[in-house]
Structures are given as structure tokens and as C-alpha cells.
Motif scaffolding. Structure first.
Motif, PDB file in Angstrom:
ATOM      1  N   CYS A  68      -0.114   1.725  51.939  1.00 46.82           N
ATOM      2  CA  CYS A  68       1.322   1.340  51.928  1.00 46.82           C
ATOM      3  C   CYS A  68       1.112  -0.016  51.237  1.00 46.82           C
TER       4      CYS A  68
ATOM      5  N   LYS B  64       2.084   6.342  44.941  1.00 48.60           N
ATOM      6  CA  LYS B  64       2.363   6.134  46.500  1.00 48.60           C
ATOM      7  C   LYS B  64       1.951   7.357  47.301  1.00 48.60           C
ATOM      8  N   ARG B  65       0.636   7.505  47.269  1.00 49.91           N
ATOM      9  CA  ARG B  65      -0.085   8.504  47.983  1.00 49.91           C
ATOM     10  C   ARG B  65       0.513   8.249  49.554  1.00 49.91           C
ATOM     11  N   ILE B  66       0.336   9.383  50.234  1.00 53.23           N
ATOM     12  CA  ILE B  66       0.507   9.523  51.733  1.00 53.23           C
ATOM     13  C   ILE B  66      -0.871   9.449  52.092  1.00 53.23           C
TER      14      ILE B  66
ATOM     15  N   ARG C  83      -0.949  13.123  55.913  1.00 59.63           N
ATOM     16  CA  ARG C  83       0.438  13.740  56.083  1.00 59.63           C
ATOM     17  C   ARG C  83       0.530  14.390  57.424  1.00 59.63           C
TER      18      ARG C  83
END
Length: 248
Positions: free
Chosen positions: A45, A237-239, A242
Motif C-alpha cells: 500500500c 496497485k497489487r493486493i 486477497r
């Protein structure tokens, strides 16, 4: 720490003022072997993902990086671990990166564990010109080994050094052309503190507006801390993890 390149020498790719055409151009002339860097972000983030990739492409090695964590395998600072450009990490959390774990356990990577709040304050202190401060955090643990301990009002405190760095890489949502930054919600995390600690700060932003377009009360970091800006309107913007709720 090494001496950084002068910001008065403008490399190719400069749009004018603080704005650069690419992440590669924004780092041109700044990075040298053996430098200490601070990189904003918390997990995935608010990480300056295009600047991290450009840092990898410089090929510079023996870097010391202060960051809350080291990204994940194959993304974020994990890219620099895979390319063996980082020789030391100052971090508070390393649990999501198998390559980080492997290098540390095999003795290939030096690690200075730093409690999360202490790391944040070390960066802030470094930017504020505070040489050292005392904190209760870590007293009586391995964190305190080799550090000065003092007693204040019957409580024990560990001395921690401020952490100025050569170059800071940060991520913001919006910048004006003077370098004033606004961050997006929790992506604010370590970014302002890393920016303050850097002798030179490069900011990756999703939007650039004219100077004066940001209301003064809407500015999270003054432009005096920011030396170069690069526009990345479509970050990946990878998570990091998840998590899905099962349907009813």
C-alpha cells in the motif's frame, strides 16, 4: 552515507521545475553504490512501484534500504532483493517475502529489525535534525542490545538514532508542480516520514496539478521536502493478500 548528486544538474527527461518524464529520468544522477535509501509504503500500500523498478534498472548495488517491509516476491522491494542490489534492510516486518527470508537466514542479507513506531520516529527525527531520542519500546529485548539505556522517572528507555538517508522514494496521489503532496488515505503511512528523512526526495504521483490547485489544508507534505516528481497515472496497485468472504 554517500554524497548525493546535485539537484542543480538537470538530466534528460526533465519537463521543467521538479517534474520528470519518467522514473528513470527522475533517478538519473542520484543513485550510487552503497547509498542509504528510505522507501515509503506499508506492505504493497502506497509503494513507489515505478521508482522501485527504475532503481533496479540502475544496477547500483550494496544499497541499505529503510522500509517498513520489503514488498513481496517479484514486486516492490522484492525486485531489488532478487537482483541482489540490497545488502542491508532496516525493517519492522519481513513476513511476506520468501526471498528476504532465504537471504537473511543464509547470511546474504544484513537485517536491522526496528519496531514499527520506532522506525517511523527515526525517519521523522532524521528529517527534523534530531540526532537521537529515547523510547520505552524494545527495552529488555534483543532490540536494545548494544544501545544506551537510561532511566527517566523510574522507567527505562532505549536510545535510538535519527535516520537521515541519501535518497527517499515515496508515493502520493496528487502533487502540484511545486512538489506539495497529498496522499490517499492509508497510503499516507510511511511516505511523509521517508520524504522528510531524505536529503533528496523523489515522489511518484498519480496526478500532477498546477501550483495553487491544492488547498493549503489539503496538503499532507510541503513541497520543500520534495525535489523531483514523476507522473505514474496507472500504477498496478497489487493486493498483498486477497481475502474473500464466502457467499451466504
Amino acid at each position: 552515507m554517500t554524497q548525493h548528486a546535485s539537484t542543480q544538474t538537470r538530466p534528460a527527461g526533465t519537463r521543467g521545475g521538479k517534474c520528470f518524464d519518467s522514473a528513470q529520468a527522475a533517478l538519473d544522477g542520484l543513485i550510487e553504490d552503497g547509498m542509504t535509501l528510505a522507501v515509503g509504503g506499508f506492505g504493497l500500500c502506497g509503494i513507489p512501484e515505478s521508482l522501485i523498478a527504475a532503481l533496479r534498472d540502475t544496477g547500483k548495488k550494496n544499497l541499505t534500504v529503510a522500509s517498513n517491509n520489503a514488498g513481496v516476491d517479484g514486486f516492490g522491494l522484492g525486485l531489488l532483493l532478487e537482483s541482489r542490489q540490497i545488502s542491508k534492510m532496516l525493517s519492522s516486518y519481513v513476513g511476506e517475502n520468501k526471498e528476504f527470508e532465504r537471504q537473511y537466514l543464509s547470511g546474504e542479507l544484513e537485517l536491522e529489525f526496528c519496531p514499527q513506531g520506532t522506525l517511523a520516529e527515526r525517519l521523522r527525527a532524521g528529517g527534523a535534525g534530531i540526532a537521537a531520542f529515547f523510547t520505552k519500546t524494545g527495552y529488555g529485548t534483543k532490540i536494545a542490545e548494544g544501545k544506551e539505556v537510561r532511566e527517566f522517572d523510574g522507567e527505562h528507555y532505549v536510545m535510538e538514532r535519527g535516520l537521515p538517508v541519501d535518497v527517499a522514494l515515496v508515493k502520493a496521489q496528487v502533487a502540484d508542480k511545486a512538489g506539495n503532496l497529498r496522499f490517499n488515505k492509508t497510503a499516507r503511512n510511511f511516505n511523509p516520514l521517508a520524504a522528510m528523512a531524505g536529503r533528496i526526495c523523489v515522489a511518484e504521483v498519480e496526478e500532477i496539478v498546477e501550483t495553487g490547485a491544492l488547498a493549503p489544508d489539503d496538503i499532507h507534505l510541503p513541497g520543500i521536502f520534495v525535489h523531483r516528481i514523476v507522473h505514474n497515472p496507472t500504477p498496478e496497485k497489487r493486493i498483498e493478500k486477497r481475502t474473500l468472504r464466502e457467499g451466504n
